[in-house]
Each structure stands twice: as C-alpha cells, then as structure tokens.
Enzyme design. Structure first.
Site, PDB file in Angstrom:
ATOM      1  N   VAL A   1       2.316   4.051   5.342  1.00 47.88           N
ATOM      2  CA  VAL A   1       2.167   2.354   6.438  1.00 47.88           C
ATOM      3  C   VAL A   1       3.088   1.424   5.185  1.00 47.88           C
ATOM      4  CG1 VAL A   1      -0.172   0.601   6.505  1.00 47.88           C
ATOM      5  CG2 VAL A   1      -0.372   3.235   6.212  1.00 47.88           C
TER       6      VAL A   1
ATOM      7  N   ASN B   1      -3.069   4.038  -0.905  1.00 46.29           N
ATOM      8  CA  ASN B   1      -4.000   4.808  -0.467  1.00 46.29           C
ATOM      9  C   ASN B   1      -5.403   4.554  -0.823  1.00 46.29           C
ATOM     10  OD1 ASN B   1      -3.049   4.756  -3.091  1.00 46.29           O
ATOM     11  ND2 ASN B   1      -2.994   6.653  -3.457  1.00 46.29           N
ATOM     12  N   THR B   2      -6.229   5.480   0.032  1.00 48.07           N
ATOM     13  CA  THR B   2      -7.449   4.573   0.009  1.00 48.07           C
ATOM     14  C   THR B   2      -8.540   6.711   0.304  1.00 48.07           C
ATOM     15  OG1 THR B   2      -8.058   4.178   1.933  1.00 48.07           O
ATOM     16  CG2 THR B   2      -8.545   2.528   0.511  1.00 48.07           C
TER      17      THR B   2
ATOM     18  N   SER C   1      -5.083  -1.375   3.955  1.00 44.13           N
ATOM     19  CA  SER C   1      -5.341   0.152   4.277  1.00 44.13           C
ATOM     20  C   SER C   1      -6.293  -0.064   4.765  1.00 44.13           C
ATOM     21  CB  SER C   1      -6.086   0.025   2.520  1.00 44.13           C
ATOM     22  OG  SER C   1      -4.482  -0.329   1.744  1.00 44.13           O
TER      23      SER C   1
ATOM     24  N   PHE D   1      -7.432  19.745  13.856  1.00 47.05           N
ATOM     25  CA  PHE D   1      -5.630  17.327  13.269  1.00 47.05           C
ATOM     26  C   PHE D   1      -6.272  18.189  11.686  1.00 47.05           C
ATOM     27  CE2 PHE D   1     -10.480  16.092  13.851  1.00 47.05           C
ATOM     28  CZ  PHE D   1     -11.063  15.637  12.687  1.00 47.05           C
TER      29      PHE D   1
ATOM     30  N   CYS E   1      -5.343  10.673   7.610  1.00 49.79           N
ATOM     31  CA  CYS E   1      -5.590   9.984   8.490  1.00 49.79           C
ATOM     32  C   CYS E   1      -7.289  10.391   8.780  1.00 49.79           C
ATOM     33  CB  CYS E   1      -5.866   8.691   9.040  1.00 49.79           C
ATOM     34  SG  CYS E   1      -4.798   7.717   8.112  1.00 49.79           S
TER      35      CYS E   1
HETATM   36  C1  UDX Z   1      -3.187   8.817  13.172  1.00 51.73           C
HETATM   37  C2  UDX Z   1      -3.466   7.669  14.286  1.00 51.73           C
HETATM   38  O1  UDX Z   1      -3.429   8.004  15.440  1.00 51.73           O
HETATM   39  C3  UDX Z   1      -3.259   6.651  13.955  1.00 51.73           C
HETATM   40  O2  UDX Z   1      -3.587   5.233  14.958  1.00 51.73           O
HETATM   41  C4  UDX Z   1      -3.728   5.800  12.683  1.00 51.73           C
HETATM   42  O3  UDX Z   1      -3.187   4.889  12.354  1.00 51.73           O
HETATM   43  C5  UDX Z   1      -3.358   7.065  11.435  1.00 51.73           C
HETATM   44  O4  UDX Z   1      -4.055   8.185  11.687  1.00 51.73           O
HETATM   45  P1  UDX Z   1      -1.333  10.175  11.819  1.00 51.73           P
HETATM   46  O5  UDX Z   1      -2.744  10.710  11.454  1.00 51.73           O
HETATM   47  O6  UDX Z   1      -0.077  10.098  11.654  1.00 51.73           O
HETATM   48  O7  UDX Z   1      -1.800   9.169  13.308  1.00 51.73           O
HETATM   49  O8  UDX Z   1      -1.315  11.272  13.186  1.00 51.73           O
HETATM   50  P2  UDX Z   1      -1.579  12.056  15.259  1.00 51.73           P
HETATM   51  O9  UDX Z   1      -0.292  11.195  15.825  1.00 51.73           O
HETATM   52  O10 UDX Z   1      -2.959  10.709  15.166  1.00 51.73           O
HETATM   53  O11 UDX Z   1      -2.267  13.096  14.806  1.00 51.73           O
HETATM   54  C6  UDX Z   1      -2.892  13.606  13.881  1.00 51.73           C
HETATM   55  C7  UDX Z   1      -3.267  15.279  14.031  1.00 51.73           C
HETATM   56  O12 UDX Z   1      -4.085  15.685  15.420  1.00 51.73           O
HETATM   57  C8  UDX Z   1      -1.921  15.817  13.544  1.00 51.73           C
HETATM   58  O13 UDX Z   1      -2.379  17.037  12.811  1.00 51.73           O
HETATM   59  C9  UDX Z   1      -1.468  16.287  15.067  1.00 51.73           C
HETATM   60  O14 UDX Z   1      -1.226  17.899  15.573  1.00 51.73           O
HETATM   61  C10 UDX Z   1      -3.214  16.766  15.661  1.00 51.73           C
HETATM   62  N1  UDX Z   1      -2.976  16.203  17.026  1.00 51.73           N
HETATM   63  C11 UDX Z   1      -2.727  14.710  17.986  1.00 51.73           C
HETATM   64  C12 UDX Z   1      -3.841  17.265  17.878  1.00 51.73           C
HETATM   65  O15 UDX Z   1      -4.288  19.051  17.331  1.00 51.73           O
HETATM   66  N2  UDX Z   1      -3.819  16.870  19.574  1.00 51.73           N
HETATM   67  C13 UDX Z   1      -3.488  15.676  20.266  1.00 51.73           C
HETATM   68  O16 UDX Z   1      -3.425  15.623  21.716  1.00 51.73           O
HETATM   69  C14 UDX Z   1      -2.535  14.587  18.855  1.00 51.73           C
HETATM   70  P1  ADP Z   2      -0.713   4.931   3.050  1.00 53.20           P
HETATM   71  O1  ADP Z   2      -0.763   6.903   3.792  1.00 53.20           O
HETATM   72  O2  ADP Z   2      -1.999   4.317   3.217  1.00 53.20           O
HETATM   73  O3  ADP Z   2       0.733   4.021   2.854  1.00 53.20           O
HETATM   74  P2  ADP Z   2       0.384   6.440  -0.010  1.00 53.20           P
HETATM   75  O4  ADP Z   2       0.069   7.114  -0.706  1.00 53.20           O
HETATM   76  O5  ADP Z   2       1.617   7.163   1.345  1.00 53.20           O
HETATM   77  O6  ADP Z   2      -0.393   5.458   1.296  1.00 53.20           O
HETATM   78  O7  ADP Z   2       1.435   4.558  -0.390  1.00 53.20           O
HETATM   79  C1  ADP Z   2      -0.102   4.123  -1.059  1.00 53.20           C
HETATM   80  C2  ADP Z   2       1.281   3.733  -2.020  1.00 53.20           C
HETATM   81  O8  ADP Z   2      -0.077   2.370  -3.239  1.00 53.20           O
HETATM   82  C3  ADP Z   2       1.797   5.029  -3.118  1.00 53.20           C
HETATM   83  O9  ADP Z   2       2.630   4.610  -3.651  1.00 53.20           O
HETATM   84  C4  ADP Z   2       0.936   3.689  -4.277  1.00 53.20           C
HETATM   85  O10 ADP Z   2       2.013   4.276  -5.864  1.00 53.20           O
HETATM   86  C5  ADP Z   2       0.973   2.426  -4.595  1.00 53.20           C
HETATM   87  N1  ADP Z   2      -0.360   2.467  -5.395  1.00 53.20           N
HETATM   88  C6  ADP Z   2      -1.502   2.391  -5.810  1.00 53.20           C
HETATM   89  N2  ADP Z   2      -1.964   1.911  -6.201  1.00 53.20           N
HETATM   90  C7  ADP Z   2      -2.050   0.557  -6.521  1.00 53.20           C
HETATM   91  C8  ADP Z   2      -1.168  -0.760  -7.613  1.00 53.20           C
HETATM   92  N3  ADP Z   2      -3.236  -0.885  -7.836  1.00 53.20           N
HETATM   93  N4  ADP Z   2      -0.752  -1.296  -7.109  1.00 53.20           N
HETATM   94  C9  ADP Z   2       0.703  -1.227  -6.962  1.00 53.20           C
HETATM   95  N5  ADP Z   2       1.204  -0.056  -5.954  1.00 53.20           N
HETATM   96  C10 ADP Z   2      -0.366   0.392  -6.235  1.00 53.20           C
END
Ligand code: UDX
Ligand code: ADP
Ligand code: UDX
Length: 478
Positions: free
Chosen positions: A16, A91-92, A131, A275, A279
C-alpha cells in the site's frame, strides 16, 4: 495551525505505502515524498532496479520520480521530523496470539509507529491512517499523540482516516483513477483544516466530487464494510457455483444474467476456488470480531458465513480433484498452475493455492508447481507454514515453466487466472502427461470443449460435470 503540505512521509513501504506514495510523488512534483520502513532490506530494494513488489506501471513512475521528489529511506526519525503530513501504512495482520487470536487485527505495528511519531515529531503534524484498522483505532493513536503534546507545547496533531481501496495487480490504475477517495476526520476547526490539507493533495488529480469526507469512524468502518461486501459477492457466486454443478446450470451464465440487473451490477461475480489476498479474510474477521465485542452476535454470524463458504469452496475443490482421480492422489504427480492469490501479482498471502495444495499434500500427492511471478522460496515458505516441512521438501517440485510442470502428471489444476495459461499448447501438454489426463479449472479460464476434443477429462468450477468422463456422478464430494 498546520502549514501547507510540502513534505509527506509514509511509514511502511509495503504493497500500500509504496505504490500510493509513488503516485503522490508522480502527481505532485512540488511535494517531497519520503517512504520509510524498519526493514532496511526492503528500502534497499526500493532504491534498486528490482523493486520489492510487482505492479504493472509501478516501475516506470518510481524510476521517473526517485531521487527527485520520491525518496526511500531507513532514517525514520528524520523523515518524521521533516514531514508536514505522515501516512501510517504498516501491516495489520490477523492476530495469531492472545486475545482475539485468529480474528482481531494486530495493532502493535500501528501503535509502535504512533509512539515513534510522538517521540520525533517536534512540530505540528497531520497523521493519516492508511492501513486498514478497526473502528476507533484513530482514537488510540490520538491518545498516544496527545500524551506527547502534554509534555511538549510545540506539538499539535490531527489524526485522519484515509483508507486505501487499491487492488493488487491494478494498483497504479486504481490510484490514478480511483472510484473515490475517502477521508475521515474530526468536526472541529483543526480537524476540518487537516482534512482540507489532505483533500488538496488528492484534488490535483482526483475530481473533487469523488473525494468524500466523513467523520473518522464512518471512514474506518466504510473500509471494512467495502471489503466485506466484495468478499460477500464472491462467496455468494461461489455458493451458486456448487448449485450449478449439481443442477446443470452454468455459473457463468447465471452470473451474466444476475449481473445484468443494474441494481446488482456485473463486477465481482467471477466464481473461483475462493478469494485470497491479504485483505478480505482479515477484514471480514475484524468485522466479525468487532460485532462480537459489541454483542451483535447475529451480525457476526452473518459475516462469518462469508468466510465459511470461502473455506468450504477451497476444500470442496480439493476434494473434487481427489474424487475424480479415482479417490486417491497418493504418489500421483499433479501440476499446479498458479500460486499467487490472483493474476498480475507475485503476492501469495492467503492464496487459495496454499490451501488446495496443502490438502493434496496431506493426501501425499506429488505437486509440480508453476507460477510466473512467485519464487520457489516463497512457495515453500507458504506451504511449510501449513503442512509438515518435510512433506513439502519431499513432495513439492517448483518448475520454471508450465510444460515442465505438466510432464508426467495425472492432472493439471488451475488455481490462478494468469493469461498465459489460456495460450498454452494443450495438445503438446496432453501428450506429455499420464493418461487418462485431467484438468481442473478453478478459475474458469480454459476452453473446456477444446480440451475435451484433445482428450482431457475436464472439470471447471460451477459448470456441469464432463458427463462423458464423469465416473463418479455429479455428487463428487462433500
Ligand atoms: C481487495 C479490494 O478489491 C481492494 O479494494 C482493497 O483495497 C484490498 O482488497 P485485492 O485483495 O488486492 O483487493 O484483490 P481483489 O481483486 O479484490 O481480489 C481478491 C480475491 O478475490 C482474489 O483472490 C481474486 O481472485 C478473488 N476474486 C475477485 C474472485 O474470486 N472473484 C471475483 O469476482 C473477484
Ligand atoms: P500492506 O499490504 O498493508 O502495505 P505490507 O506488509 O506489504 O502491508 O507492508 C507493511 C510494511 O510496514 C512492512 O514493510 C513493514 O516492515 C513495515 N512496518 C511495520 N511496522 C513498522 C514500524 N513500526 N516502523 C516502520 N515500518 C514498519
Ligand atoms: C422484488 C424485485 O425487486 C423484483 O425484481 C422482483 O421481480 C420481485 O421482487 P418488489 O418485492 O416488488 O420487487 O420490490 P423491491 O423494490 O425489490 O423491494 C422489496 C423490499 O425490499 C421492500 O420491502 C423494500 O422496502 C425493501 N428494500 C429494498 C430495502 O429495505 N432496502 C433497499 O435498498 C431496497
């Protein structure tokens, strides 16, 4: 109280934080954007030719802005001190210990960033939660920051909620042309001023009527709700896919007909093996946990159904494979096409491939896995978290191309909808496999009649079983 935003810092250089800040830098050449992370290897990758994440279009915008107004750094205190506005983009994940284990999001990273900001701010800052967090997380962040303010009168903070809706694989497209940008904040004068500053960044490229401003809690809840609604649509169509298989309806035709209703709409109705991604499951579980803590058990149960169907769909598909391979897969080579949770990403978090593969490994199948964007190390790590590492070592081969994976296999299982799987030479593949050769399409991307003409037995989610070869009737499993 807050000066014009000239410097933005983002804590968290992940899926993100990285793309979002690259887009802000790309669209706002007059703003200096610094992305920091406690993981210095990741920062080194962001500063290299090979970025730590794969997103179509990302490389180009990072290369154009990096070193000019986009910086990746490990010096977190400095970046906080210098910023006018700070995104928290860490990350959460779902907690795997203690209270709320398996359900609640783990807020330790968010809290630790809040404490770091409190320690190093030195001047007024707008703090923005990017996040996905539970409702009322902004309150905890504000609480920590207010404590710092008591001891240092130079400080002032406003915490805003600005959840990110980008989807992986289309992050750059989603960021440059979002359906909406959501900003939540306090109704006080200072809160409105902070909202105004953040709006003024986005309105450089997002039409003003697509920038929605709400109170903080509505913004936080809307993010959970949006992901829950999207996940629910997938579970709804996947539930229908099982009915289709049992009745002879075709889930693609049903989705098409249902989606034509403008009140329903045609998006997110693609039946699948379930899915995945970082997220949907996490956020639905977070919503369920929130409802349980609010004593709204009926609501919690309703949303939990979305997760239950998703797990059931994965299991149902894996069981179908075993049933159709004459009820045993022990020592049979099975080619797995796709390990990422969807196409155009190398991300494997919560991918359905992990669960289907693990189930087959528990039955002692030999898996030959191919994915164009996922490394062998990543595949082994994900499977090793789910099944005995020795089993993974012994039974899993990771292949460099799909032809190699399919050679000598009894079946091909399509788990990610990569476009390249549609273009393969299936006649060549068929002749290299054990016979009878089967294809299980968990993504509905292959042309079944063509495959049947070649000689394959075929099974695709949500479609009538291949009658000519359906040895076990339509009941299959479960
Ligand atoms: C999702 C949300 O779309 C996004 O808005 C939010 O910010 C983060 O979570 P993401 O997880 O990146 O995004 O991908 P997405 O395209 O939503 O797909 C999620 C999962 O659902 C995938 O495994 C995808 O293959 C599946 N999916 C999606 C289906 O099985 N059917 C569909 O019709 C759409
Ligand atoms: P997202 O999909 O929400 O972006 P990611 O796991 O890809 O989550 O990225 C989250 C990032 O935040 C990781 O690279 C991790 O190292 C960083 N992070 C977590 N805690 C801290 C912190 N306290 N200070 C700085 N960076 C952090
Ligand atoms: C419905 C379908 O809309 C229609 O396509 C189908 O052919 C018959 O069933 P109907 O029952 O006449 O039509 O009315 P509809 O407008 O769908 O409303 C049904 C109920 O849902 C009403 O009680 C309505 O008040 C309620 N509703 C509808 C909501 O509570 N919220 C909404 O957002 C929409």
């Amino acid at each position: 109280m807050f000066s014009k935003v000239e410097k933005v810092t983002c804590v968290g250089a992940g899926y993100v934080g990285g793309p979002t800040c690259a887009m802000i830098a790309h669209k706002c050449p007059d703003i200096q954007v610094t992305v920091v992370d406690m993981n210095s290897e990741k920062i080194a990758e962001w500063n290299s030719e090979k970025l730590p994440i794969y997103e179509p279009g990302l490389h180009e915008i990072v290369m154009a802005a990096r070193g000019k107004n986009l910086h990746f750094s490990s010096d977190i205190p400095k970046a906080i001190r210098e910023a006018d506005l700070i995104f928290i983009s860490v990350n959460t994940p779902t907690k795997n210990y203690g209270r709320g284990k398996g359900m609640a999001p783990d807020l330790k990273y968010v809290e630790s960033v809040a404490r770091t900001i409190a320690q190093h701010a030195g001047a007024p800052k707008i703090v923005v939660e990017k996040s996905t967090v539970p409702v009322k997380a902004a309150e905890s962040i504000s609480f920590i920051l207010r404590e710092a303010q008591k001891n240092d009168t130079r400080l002032a903070f406003q915490v805003l909620s600005n959840p990110e809706f980008l989807a992986e694989g289309t992050a750059i497209r989603d960021l440059s042309n979002p359906d909406r940008v959501l900003i939540g904040g306090e109704s006080t004068k200072e809160g409105q001023e902070a909202i105004h500053h953040l709006v003024s960044i986005y309105e450089r490229w997002v039409p003003r009527d697509r920038i929605l401003t709400t109170n903080t809690w509505s913004s936080e809840l809307s993010k959970l709700a949006a992901n829950a609604f999207l996940a629910q649509r997938i579970s709804s169509i996947n539930a229908m896919s099982a009915v289709c298989e049992a009745t002879g309806a075709d889930v693609r035709e049903v989705a098409h007909a249902v989606g034509f209703d403008s009140r329903i709409g045609n998006k997110f109705l693609q039946a699948s093996v379930g899915f995945g991604g970082s997220c949907f499951q996490k956020d639905v579980l977070s919503l369920v946990y929130l409802c349980e803590s609010l004593n709204l058990q009926k609501v919690a149960d309703y949303w939990m159904g979305v997760i239950d169907i998703n797990n059931w769909q994965r299991r149902r598909f894996a069981d179908k494979i075993i049933a159709e391979l004459f009820n045993t897969v022990t020592d049979k080579r099975i080619a797995i096409f796709g390990f990422a949770f969807k196409k155009n990403t190398g991300d494997t978090r919560e991918s359905s491939s992990i669960y289907v593969s693990s189930h087959l490994l528990e039955e002692h199948a030999k898996l030959a896995i191919y994915d164009p964007k996922v490394s062998e190390k990543q595949i082994r790590m994900e499977l090793g978290n789910n099944v005995d590492k020795q089993i993974v070592e012994k039974l899993v081969t990771v292949c460099a191309d799909p032809y190699e994976a399919a050679a000598g296999a009894h079946a091909i299982v399509v788990l990610t909808e990569w476009d390249e799987f549609k273009e393969l030479d299936y006649s060549r593949i068929y002749s290299s496999m054990q016979h009878p050769a089967a294809i299980f399409d968990g993504r509905l991307i292959l042309d079944q009649p063509v495959l049947r003409d070649i000689g394959f037995r075929t099974f695709a989610i949500g479609t009538a079983p291949d009658q000519a070869y359906n040895l076990f009737g339509s009941s299959g499993c479960c």
